[in-house]
Motif scaffolding. Sequence first.
Motif, PDB file in Angstrom:
ATOM      1  N   LEU A   1       0.856  -1.184   0.000  1.00 33.01           N
ATOM      2  CA  LEU A   1       0.000   0.000   0.000  1.00 33.01           C
ATOM      3  C   LEU A   1       0.893   1.236   0.000  1.00 33.01           C
ATOM      4  O   LEU A   1       1.799   1.354   0.829  1.00 33.01           O
ATOM      5  N   ILE A   2       0.652   2.143  -0.938  1.00 31.45           N
ATOM      6  CA  ILE A   2       1.360   3.415  -0.968  1.00 31.45           C
ATOM      7  C   ILE A   2       0.361   4.509  -0.638  1.00 31.45           C
ATOM      8  O   ILE A   2      -0.661   4.671  -1.326  1.00 31.45           O
ATOM      9  N   THR A   3       0.640   5.261   0.416  1.00 33.75           N
ATOM     10  CA  THR A   3      -0.293   6.272   0.884  1.00 33.75           C
ATOM     11  C   THR A   3       0.479   7.428   1.508  1.00 33.75           C
ATOM     12  O   THR A   3       1.689   7.548   1.321  1.00 33.75           O
ATOM     13  N   ASP A   4      -0.216   8.280   2.260  1.00 32.37           N
ATOM     14  CA  ASP A   4       0.442   9.421   2.897  1.00 32.37           C
ATOM     15  C   ASP A   4       0.475   9.251   4.416  1.00 32.37           C
ATOM     16  O   ASP A   4      -0.084   8.299   4.961  1.00 32.37           O
ATOM     17  N   SER A   5       1.122  10.184   5.082  1.00 30.10           N
ATOM     18  CA  SER A   5       1.401  10.059   6.515  1.00 30.10           C
ATOM     19  C   SER A   5       0.169  10.223   7.401  1.00 30.10           C
ATOM     20  O   SER A   5       0.261  10.026   8.613  1.00 30.10           O
ATOM     21  N   LYS A   6      -0.983  10.554   6.829  1.00 34.27           N
ATOM     22  CA  LYS A   6      -2.203  10.704   7.628  1.00 34.27           C
ATOM     23  C   LYS A   6      -2.995   9.407   7.751  1.00 34.27           C
ATOM     24  O   LYS A   6      -4.121   9.419   8.250  1.00 34.27           O
ATOM     25  N   ILE A   7      -2.411   8.308   7.335  1.00 31.68           N
ATOM     26  CA  ILE A   7      -3.074   7.021   7.517  1.00 31.68           C
ATOM     27  C   ILE A   7      -3.338   6.798   9.005  1.00 31.68           C
ATOM     28  O   ILE A   7      -2.460   7.008   9.840  1.00 31.68           O
ATOM     29  N   PRO A   8      -4.554   6.403   9.390  1.00 31.21           N
ATOM     30  CA  PRO A   8      -4.856   6.177  10.802  1.00 31.21           C
ATOM     31  C   PRO A   8      -3.940   5.106  11.411  1.00 31.21           C
ATOM     32  O   PRO A   8      -3.585   4.135  10.747  1.00 31.21           O
ATOM     33  N   LYS A   9      -3.583   5.290  12.676  1.00 29.99           N
ATOM     34  CA  LYS A   9      -2.652   4.369  13.335  1.00 29.99           C
ATOM     35  C   LYS A   9      -3.193   2.942  13.407  1.00 29.99           C
ATOM     36  O   LYS A   9      -2.426   1.985  13.281  1.00 29.99           O
ATOM     37  N   ASP A  10      -4.515   2.814  13.624  1.00 29.82           N
ATOM     38  CA  ASP A  10      -5.064   1.464  13.704  1.00 29.82           C
ATOM     39  C   ASP A  10      -4.996   0.753  12.358  1.00 29.82           C
ATOM     40  O   ASP A  10      -4.799  -0.466  12.287  1.00 29.82           O
ATOM     41  N   TYR A  11      -5.113   1.514  11.282  1.00 28.48           N
ATOM     42  CA  TYR A  11      -4.961   0.925   9.951  1.00 28.48           C
ATOM     43  C   TYR A  11      -3.522   0.472   9.735  1.00 28.48           C
ATOM     44  O   TYR A  11      -3.273  -0.635   9.234  1.00 28.48           O
ATOM     45  N   LEU A  12      -2.592   1.319  10.110  1.00 31.68           N
ATOM     46  CA  LEU A  12      -1.176   0.997   9.939  1.00 31.68           C
ATOM     47  C   LEU A  12      -0.814  -0.270  10.712  1.00 31.68           C
ATOM     48  O   LEU A  12      -0.145  -1.170  10.197  1.00 31.68           O
ATOM     49  N   THR A  13      -1.296  -0.359  11.946  1.00 32.63           N
ATOM     50  CA  THR A  13      -1.026  -1.534  12.783  1.00 32.63           C
ATOM     51  C   THR A  13      -1.617  -2.801  12.187  1.00 32.63           C
ATOM     52  O   THR A  13      -0.954  -3.834  12.092  1.00 32.63           O
ATOM     53  N   GLN A  14      -2.873  -2.722  11.747  1.00 28.01           N
ATOM     54  CA  GLN A  14      -3.546  -3.897  11.199  1.00 28.01           C
ATOM     55  C   GLN A  14      -2.906  -4.347   9.880  1.00 28.01           C
ATOM     56  O   GLN A  14      -2.738  -5.553   9.641  1.00 28.01           O
ATOM     57  N   LEU A  15      -2.514  -3.394   9.047  1.00 27.34           N
ATOM     58  CA  LEU A  15      -1.890  -3.741   7.773  1.00 27.34           C
ATOM     59  C   LEU A  15      -0.544  -4.421   7.988  1.00 27.34           C
ATOM     60  O   LEU A  15      -0.201  -5.388   7.303  1.00 27.34           O
ATOM     61  N   HIS A  16       0.216  -3.926   8.965  1.00 31.90           N
ATOM     62  CA  HIS A  16       1.485  -4.567   9.304  1.00 31.90           C
ATOM     63  C   HIS A  16       1.256  -5.986   9.828  1.00 31.90           C
ATOM     64  O   HIS A  16       2.017  -6.910   9.517  1.00 31.90           O
ATOM     65  N   THR A  17       0.199  -6.153  10.629  1.00 31.65           N
ATOM     66  CA  THR A  17      -0.136  -7.479  11.142  1.00 31.65           C
ATOM     67  C   THR A  17      -0.460  -8.454  10.011  1.00 31.65           C
ATOM     68  O   THR A  17      -0.131  -9.647  10.088  1.00 31.65           O
TER      69      THR A  17
ATOM     70  N   GLY B   1       0.885  -8.418   7.209  1.00 31.08           N
ATOM     71  CA  GLY B   1       2.077  -8.613   6.390  1.00 31.08           C
ATOM     72  C   GLY B   1       2.117  -7.767   5.127  1.00 31.08           C
ATOM     73  O   GLY B   1       2.865  -8.060   4.196  1.00 31.08           O
ATOM     74  N   ILE B   2       1.329  -6.703   5.121  1.00 30.52           N
ATOM     75  CA  ILE B   2       1.274  -5.807   3.954  1.00 30.52           C
ATOM     76  C   ILE B   2       2.328  -4.716   4.113  1.00 30.52           C
ATOM     77  O   ILE B   2       2.410  -4.063   5.153  1.00 30.52           O
ATOM     78  N   ASN B   3       3.116  -4.524   3.094  1.00 31.45           N
ATOM     79  CA  ASN B   3       4.143  -3.487   3.085  1.00 31.45           C
ATOM     80  C   ASN B   3       3.484  -2.121   2.882  1.00 31.45           C
ATOM     81  O   ASN B   3       2.796  -1.911   1.875  1.00 31.45           O
ATOM     82  N   VAL B   4       3.661  -1.211   3.837  1.00 33.15           N
ATOM     83  CA  VAL B   4       3.076   0.125   3.744  1.00 33.15           C
ATOM     84  C   VAL B   4       4.175   1.136   3.461  1.00 33.15           C
ATOM     85  O   VAL B   4       5.129   1.254   4.225  1.00 33.15           O
ATOM     86  N   VAL B   5       4.025   1.854   2.359  1.00 33.32           N
ATOM     87  CA  VAL B   5       4.992   2.882   1.957  1.00 33.32           C
ATOM     88  C   VAL B   5       4.349   4.246   2.144  1.00 33.32           C
ATOM     89  O   VAL B   5       3.273   4.515   1.600  1.00 33.32           O
ATOM     90  N   ILE B   6       5.001   5.097   2.942  1.00 32.79           N
ATOM     91  CA  ILE B   6       4.491   6.450   3.184  1.00 32.79           C
ATOM     92  C   ILE B   6       5.197   7.402   2.216  1.00 32.79           C
ATOM     93  O   ILE B   6       6.413   7.597   2.309  1.00 32.79           O
ATOM     94  N   ALA B   7       4.445   7.983   1.317  1.00 32.96           N
ATOM     95  CA  ALA B   7       5.041   8.743   0.225  1.00 32.96           C
ATOM     96  C   ALA B   7       5.547  10.123   0.648  1.00 32.96           C
ATOM     97  O   ALA B   7       6.458  10.668   0.019  1.00 32.96           O
ATOM     98  N   ASP B   8       4.946  10.701   1.684  1.00 33.07           N
ATOM     99  CA  ASP B   8       5.305  12.081   2.049  1.00 33.07           C
ATOM    100  C   ASP B   8       6.070  12.149   3.373  1.00 33.07           C
ATOM    101  O   ASP B   8       6.082  13.184   4.028  1.00 33.07           O
ATOM    102  N   SER B   9       6.701  11.057   3.760  1.00 38.03           N
ATOM    103  CA  SER B   9       7.416  11.048   5.022  1.00 38.03           C
ATOM    104  C   SER B   9       8.801  11.665   4.860  1.00 38.03           C
ATOM    105  O   SER B   9       9.315  11.783   3.757  1.00 38.03           O
TER     106      SER B   9
END
Length: 256
Positions: free
Chosen positions: A230-246, A248-256
């Motif tokens: 998933l490629i998104t921005d830094s405003k992704i909700p924390k619970d989404y980030l945690t669940q996606l990592h759980t 095993g989905i690679n999360v790329v923050i484009a504006d970090s």
Amino acid sequence: MMTTLQRREKIIHLLDNQNTVSVNKLSKLFKVSTVTIRNDLRHLEDKGCVLRCYGGAILNKAFAFDKPLLDKSRINSNIKNKIAQKAAELVQDGDRIILDSGSTTTAMVPYLYKKQNLIVFTNAINIAYDLSTNTDIDVIIAGGNIRKKAYSISGPTVEEQLKMFHFNKLFLGVDGFDLNAGITTPNFAEAVVNRIMCQVSSDIIAITDSTKFGRKSFCLIEKINCINTLITDSKIPKDYLTQLHTLGINVVIADS
């Protein structure tokens, strides 16, 4: 005669324009019983599209409606451009990729011009046109029915065409991204095409800005666990980030 699906899609379009609908008016408009309309609204409420009220339903503002591509391209354009640039960095010379229709995938196009020996399949006529001037990119455009305001192609022809190929990467635009409801879109035909795109691709890369999280739309593409990145921005909700990592989905923050 109008099918149930067509009637429900038209109810959604009415809600998009009017914000509210009544059972009696819909019954007269579609020449069906009020019981049928109530069933329609109950189904749309279960999908997260509407909120039922006495005598009808109102717009659920968290629902992702089908907006024209030109309107979408003006929303969060700076963030979408950063996401598109990051997505293009994942494309290697010689790749065979799918670019789904949408404003963020469209923004990827300028960042692909220097790539070599690419094969790009797309169901977006604007993307195909923009890429066709590059001699190092072979463009395969889907055949089928054009959704004019989205510049996209869908229907049985593109569905069968897609099944003939296999691709390294799919870059999938998102209308709704909900942990429980999955990846959704307002248009049924588009959802079917997107689902087949997922089936014929080794690496599924969803690209979306953070406004799409928590939104639901009418038609399911796939559940969240189908995607690899998933490629998104830094405003992704924390619970989404945690669940996606759980998951095993690679999360790329484009504006970090």
